[in-house]
Design a protein around this motif. Structure first.
Motif, PDB file in Angstrom:
ATOM      1  N   GLN A 243       0.869  -1.087   0.038  1.00 32.99           N
ATOM      2  CA  GLN A 243      -0.075   0.037  -0.173  1.00 32.99           C
ATOM      3  C   GLN A 243       0.772   1.068   0.091  1.00 32.99           C
ATOM      4  O   GLN A 243       0.416   2.028  -0.615  1.00 32.99           O
TER       5      GLN A 243
ATOM      6  N   ARG B 113      -4.565   3.930  -5.007  1.00 31.05           N
ATOM      7  CA  ARG B 113      -3.661   2.951  -4.799  1.00 31.05           C
ATOM      8  C   ARG B 113      -4.327   1.861  -3.811  1.00 31.05           C
ATOM      9  O   ARG B 113      -5.068   2.139  -2.837  1.00 31.05           O
ATOM     10  N   HIS B 114      -4.351   0.556  -4.219  1.00 33.25           N
ATOM     11  CA  HIS B 114      -4.879  -0.793  -3.576  1.00 33.25           C
ATOM     12  C   HIS B 114      -3.893  -1.805  -3.654  1.00 33.25           C
ATOM     13  O   HIS B 114      -3.489  -2.250  -4.491  1.00 33.25           O
TER      14      HIS B 114
END
Length: 388
Positions: free
Chosen positions: A25, A131-132
């Motif tokens: 992450q 963001r994942h």
């Protein structure tokens, strides 16, 4: 360890730690400067939207420290830094990351340290990125809505304490959702599958409210008792036993929960000014929804038996939910009257989802199409008022 004065000593000492951590992450590895600078812009935009993070150039995907070539002197390093600055110009709103150099055993890494931005979303080529886990990707429509809700709930202040932002975001989501159910047509609210959907929402929301009530922020704000009271009212919704003729009682139980939600919304959420950027995102959502619905029902009118009507009903239901929930916030570009209009349009779109299609020679299809076109027209008129 390096003694080079241009290399950040703390960052250099952490390279092994970053290498072992793996991409995630808050970490992205790049073996070298990407040939397509847009790829790097997307990574930076995703971190700016989602959370603080590092892009480490000179580290392979598996975490191996490979180092950059062609950065032996200050002129080369400055040239690469300027390329990064140029990449950031492709991100909207602007992002200004911190650039740091690290050196371990002669292997040089350029770290792009990105802080979470103050705006709800950051775009490259007009697409928002998030963001994942270890992936930077375009945001889904629902994720865009969640980002906007965060700004609506907190007034868009990224400088607020993060726990307070999280607290009021979750509270606002419960309150707006509850109010939306209260303004849903009673007949629809009592029908399957919507009665089950309302009960499940109430059950989950009661749990969220009790979690919020146990947080320090609730104690600081003196909200723990009010949150528990509303949770108890939502329990009544979730546990209501529907019998023949119990509709009025269910409406009363719903109204009690919505009254509590309105009181909390008025005292905790609406007084917070909504950030201009967040309002712009809401405006764009309404504008795009108006265009999408107009086109959808135009196509349905041309082909009423081709499945377009049923798909239109589903999309109207989804859009109606969102428009109704937005209408409970204090949006500067919409006065109270227009907020009420937005809510009514949203309710009409949601109600359209419950309309039945019969084998009646196309009469029910024509009725649904006419209603959909009317709602799309009303939304377009509202857009005209705030966009002019």
């Amino acid at each position: 360890m390096t003694s080079e004065t241009w290399a950040d000593p703390v960052l250099s000492s952490r390279l092994s730690e970053f290498s072992l951590a793996g991409e995630g992450q808050a970490l992205e590895y790049k073996r070298e400067m990407p040939s397509q600078v847009r790829d790097l812009a997307k990574e930076i935009a995703a971190f700016a939207t989602s959370n603080d993070g590092y892009v480490l150039i000179g580290m392979a995907d598996d975490g191996e420290l490979v180092g950059l070539v062609g950065v032996a002197n200050a002129k080369d390093r400055d040239a690469l830094s300027q390329r990064i600055v140029g990449v950031c110009r492709d991100i909207k709103p602007p992002v200004r990351p911190e650039l740091m150099w690290a050196n371990q055993d002669g292997k040089v890494v350029l770290a792009i340290k990105v802080s979470k931005g103050r705006e709800p979303l950051y775009y490259v080529d007009s697409r928002p990125y998030i963001r994942h886990a270890s992936v930077s990707r375009p945001a889904e429509p629902a994720e865009v809505i969640d980002a906007i809700r965060t700004y609506l709930a907190t007034g868009g202040s990224a400088e607020d304490d993060s726990s307070e932002i999280s607290f009021f975001t979750r509270l606002a989501s419960v309150l707006a959702g509850t109010l939306r159910w209260g303004d849903t047509e009673p007949e629809m609210r009592s029908l399957t599958p919507w009665v089950n959907e309302w009960a499940e929402f109430a059950r989950q929301s009661a749990s969220v409210l009790r979690d919020l009530g146990a947080e320090d922020k609730a104690l600081e704000k003196g909200l723990e008792e009010r949150l528990e009271q509303m949770a108890a009212l939502l329990d009544e919704v979730a546990e209501f036993r529907h019998t023949l003729g119990s509709g009025n009682d269910f409406d009363s139980v719903t109204a009690n929960a919505c009254d509590a939600a309105q009181n909390l919304m008025d005292s905790c959420i609406r007084p917070v000014p909504v950030n201009a950027s967040a309002q712009g995102e809401v405006q764009q959502f309404i504008l795009k929804t108006a265009r999408k619905l107009a086109d959808l029902w135009r196509r349905a009118a041309k082909e009423p038996f081709g499945g377009q009507v049923e798909r239109g009903q589903q999309e109207c239901g989804q859009a109606g939910r969102k428009l109704m929930e937005f209408s409970y916030y204090c949006l500067g570009f919409l006065g109270d009257g227009d907020l009420q209009t937005l809510r009514e349009i949203g309710r009409d779109l949601l109600s359209l989802e419950a309309e039945r299609i019969y084998m009646d020679g196309g009469q029910s299809q024509e009725r649904v199409i006419a209603q959909g076109q009317s709602s799309a027209s009303a939304l377009a008129n509202l857009v005209t008022r705030f966009a002019s």
